[in-house]
Design a protein around this motif. Sequence first.
Motif, PDB file in Angstrom:
ATOM      1  N   ASN A 198      -4.155 -18.903  31.183  1.00  0.00           N
ATOM      2  CA  ASN A 198      -3.723 -18.267  29.912  1.00  0.00           C
ATOM      3  C   ASN A 198      -3.129 -16.635  30.690  1.00  0.00           C
ATOM      4  OD1 ASN A 198      -2.006 -16.719  27.769  1.00  0.00           O
ATOM      5  ND2 ASN A 198      -4.346 -15.903  26.769  1.00  0.00           N
ATOM      6  N   ASN A 199      -2.507 -17.308  31.895  1.00  0.00           N
ATOM      7  CA  ASN A 199      -1.638 -16.128  33.120  1.00  0.00           C
ATOM      8  C   ASN A 199      -0.690 -15.720  32.025  1.00  0.00           C
ATOM      9  OD1 ASN A 199      -2.937 -17.558  35.090  1.00  0.00           O
ATOM     10  ND2 ASN A 199      -1.731 -18.831  35.155  1.00  0.00           N
ATOM     11  N   PRO A 200      -0.972 -14.174  32.483  1.00  0.00           N
ATOM     12  CA  PRO A 200       0.653 -13.276  31.691  1.00  0.00           C
ATOM     13  C   PRO A 200       1.505 -13.640  32.597  1.00  0.00           C
ATOM     14  CG  PRO A 200      -1.920 -12.087  33.025  1.00  0.00           C
ATOM     15  CD  PRO A 200      -1.716 -13.440  33.387  1.00  0.00           C
ATOM     16  N   MET A 201       2.389 -13.306  31.990  1.00  0.00           N
ATOM     17  CA  MET A 201       3.801 -13.079  32.464  1.00  0.00           C
ATOM     18  C   MET A 201       3.962 -12.413  33.623  1.00  0.00           C
ATOM     19  SD  MET A 201       6.644 -13.973  29.307  1.00  0.00           S
ATOM     20  CE  MET A 201       5.716 -12.818  28.148  1.00  0.00           C
ATOM     21  N   ARG A 202       5.097 -12.995  34.218  1.00  0.00           N
ATOM     22  CA  ARG A 202       4.542 -11.835  36.438  1.00  0.00           C
ATOM     23  C   ARG A 202       6.416 -11.035  35.292  1.00  0.00           C
ATOM     24  NH1 ARG A 202       3.865 -15.134  40.483  1.00  0.00           N
ATOM     25  NH2 ARG A 202       4.495 -17.007  39.794  1.00  0.00           N
ATOM     26  N   LYS A 261      12.921 -15.833  20.726  1.00  0.00           N
ATOM     27  CA  LYS A 261      11.815 -15.293  21.322  1.00  0.00           C
ATOM     28  C   LYS A 261      11.006 -15.979  21.871  1.00  0.00           C
ATOM     29  CE  LYS A 261      10.342 -13.119  15.664  1.00  0.00           C
ATOM     30  NZ  LYS A 261      11.394 -12.513  16.611  1.00  0.00           N
ATOM     31  N   VAL A 262       9.483 -15.487  22.630  1.00  0.00           N
ATOM     32  CA  VAL A 262       9.242 -16.481  23.395  1.00  0.00           C
ATOM     33  C   VAL A 262       8.781 -17.509  22.736  1.00  0.00           C
ATOM     34  CG1 VAL A 262       7.207 -16.062  25.691  1.00  0.00           C
ATOM     35  CG2 VAL A 262       9.504 -15.006  25.393  1.00  0.00           C
ATOM     36  N   ILE A 263       8.205 -18.412  22.736  1.00  0.00           N
ATOM     37  CA  ILE A 263       7.956 -19.467  22.288  1.00  0.00           C
ATOM     38  C   ILE A 263       7.316 -20.360  23.687  1.00  0.00           C
ATOM     39  CG2 ILE A 263       9.304 -20.219  20.109  1.00  0.00           C
ATOM     40  CD1 ILE A 263       9.995 -22.527  21.624  1.00  0.00           C
ATOM     41  N   GLU A 264       7.310 -20.350  24.585  1.00  0.00           N
ATOM     42  CA  GLU A 264       6.306 -20.689  25.432  1.00  0.00           C
ATOM     43  C   GLU A 264       6.859 -20.491  26.322  1.00  0.00           C
ATOM     44  OE1 GLU A 264       5.287 -25.713  27.574  1.00  0.00           O
ATOM     45  OE2 GLU A 264       6.434 -25.223  25.264  1.00  0.00           O
ATOM     46  N   HIS A 265       5.628 -20.684  28.077  1.00  0.00           N
ATOM     47  CA  HIS A 265       5.673 -19.646  29.040  1.00  0.00           C
ATOM     48  C   HIS A 265       4.610 -20.471  29.505  1.00  0.00           C
ATOM     49  CE1 HIS A 265       3.582 -16.956  31.562  1.00  0.00           C
ATOM     50  NE2 HIS A 265       4.364 -16.453  32.409  1.00  0.00           N
ATOM     51  N   ASP A 266       4.495 -20.992  31.022  1.00  0.00           N
ATOM     52  CA  ASP A 266       3.960 -21.214  32.386  1.00  0.00           C
ATOM     53  C   ASP A 266       4.060 -21.026  33.479  1.00  0.00           C
ATOM     54  OD1 ASP A 266       3.617 -23.494  30.669  1.00  0.00           O
ATOM     55  OD2 ASP A 266       4.946 -24.620  30.694  1.00  0.00           O
ATOM     56  N   ARG A 267       3.467 -20.963  34.138  1.00  0.00           N
ATOM     57  CA  ARG A 267       3.432 -20.609  35.825  1.00  0.00           C
ATOM     58  C   ARG A 267       2.971 -21.511  36.998  1.00  0.00           C
ATOM     59  NH1 ARG A 267       0.777 -14.547  36.428  1.00  0.00           N
ATOM     60  NH2 ARG A 267       0.100 -15.911  38.734  1.00  0.00           N
ATOM     61  N   LEU A 268       3.397 -22.440  37.430  1.00  0.00           N
ATOM     62  CA  LEU A 268       3.174 -23.147  39.011  1.00  0.00           C
ATOM     63  C   LEU A 268       2.954 -22.468  39.903  1.00  0.00           C
ATOM     64  CD1 LEU A 268       2.242 -25.830  39.211  1.00  0.00           C
ATOM     65  CD2 LEU A 268       4.298 -26.882  39.042  1.00  0.00           C
ATOM     66  N   ALA A 315      13.422  -8.976  35.506  1.00  0.00           N
ATOM     67  CA  ALA A 315      13.233  -8.105  36.289  1.00  0.00           C
ATOM     68  C   ALA A 315      11.201  -8.485  36.602  1.00  0.00           C
ATOM     69  CB  ALA A 315      13.441  -6.227  36.089  1.00  0.00           C
ATOM     70  N   LEU A 316      10.769  -8.010  37.353  1.00  0.00           N
ATOM     71  CA  LEU A 316       9.146  -8.153  37.588  1.00  0.00           C
ATOM     72  C   LEU A 316       9.294  -6.622  36.408  1.00  0.00           C
ATOM     73  CD1 LEU A 316       7.353  -8.738  39.494  1.00  0.00           C
ATOM     74  CD2 LEU A 316       7.433  -7.340  40.785  1.00  0.00           C
ATOM     75  N   ARG A 317       7.331  -7.763  36.198  1.00  0.00           N
ATOM     76  CA  ARG A 317       7.419  -6.550  35.283  1.00  0.00           C
ATOM     77  C   ARG A 317       6.706  -5.279  36.120  1.00  0.00           C
ATOM     78  NH1 ARG A 317       5.965  -9.035  29.590  1.00  0.00           N
ATOM     79  NH2 ARG A 317       4.570  -7.702  29.746  1.00  0.00           N
TER      80      ARG A 317
END
Length: 108
Positions: free
Chosen positions: A14-18, A29-36, A104-106
């Motif tokens: 469960n990585n936070p959004m960058r 609305k955001v329905i999915e978020h993935d980081r790799l 933009a970067l959070r």
Amino acid sequence: MEYYIEQHRALTNNNPMRWLVEWMPEGFKVIEHDRLGDSEVLLYSNGQTHLSVSVQPFSAKKAAPGAVQSGDTVAVGKQVEDQFVTVVGDVPFMIADRIASSVALRMD
């Protein structure tokens, strides 16, 4: 196979959004978020259509900056600071470009 192991880890953590999309058409609305690794993908929906926003280091881009259309789907890729941002979805080019420019970067 290392790629798939990393993909699995990214999906199960469960990585936070960058990255933050500061402008999105009303109702999405955001329905999915993935980081790799250094890349991040956000999937948005308004209940009728989907948009994906991908952010990765500019040096890792898989295509040249620009815009293309396939049927109703557009893809816009542009450099935002040192990142390559792509927006793909069934929206006009002008909307996809505005979304990409708003990434933009959070700061939190």
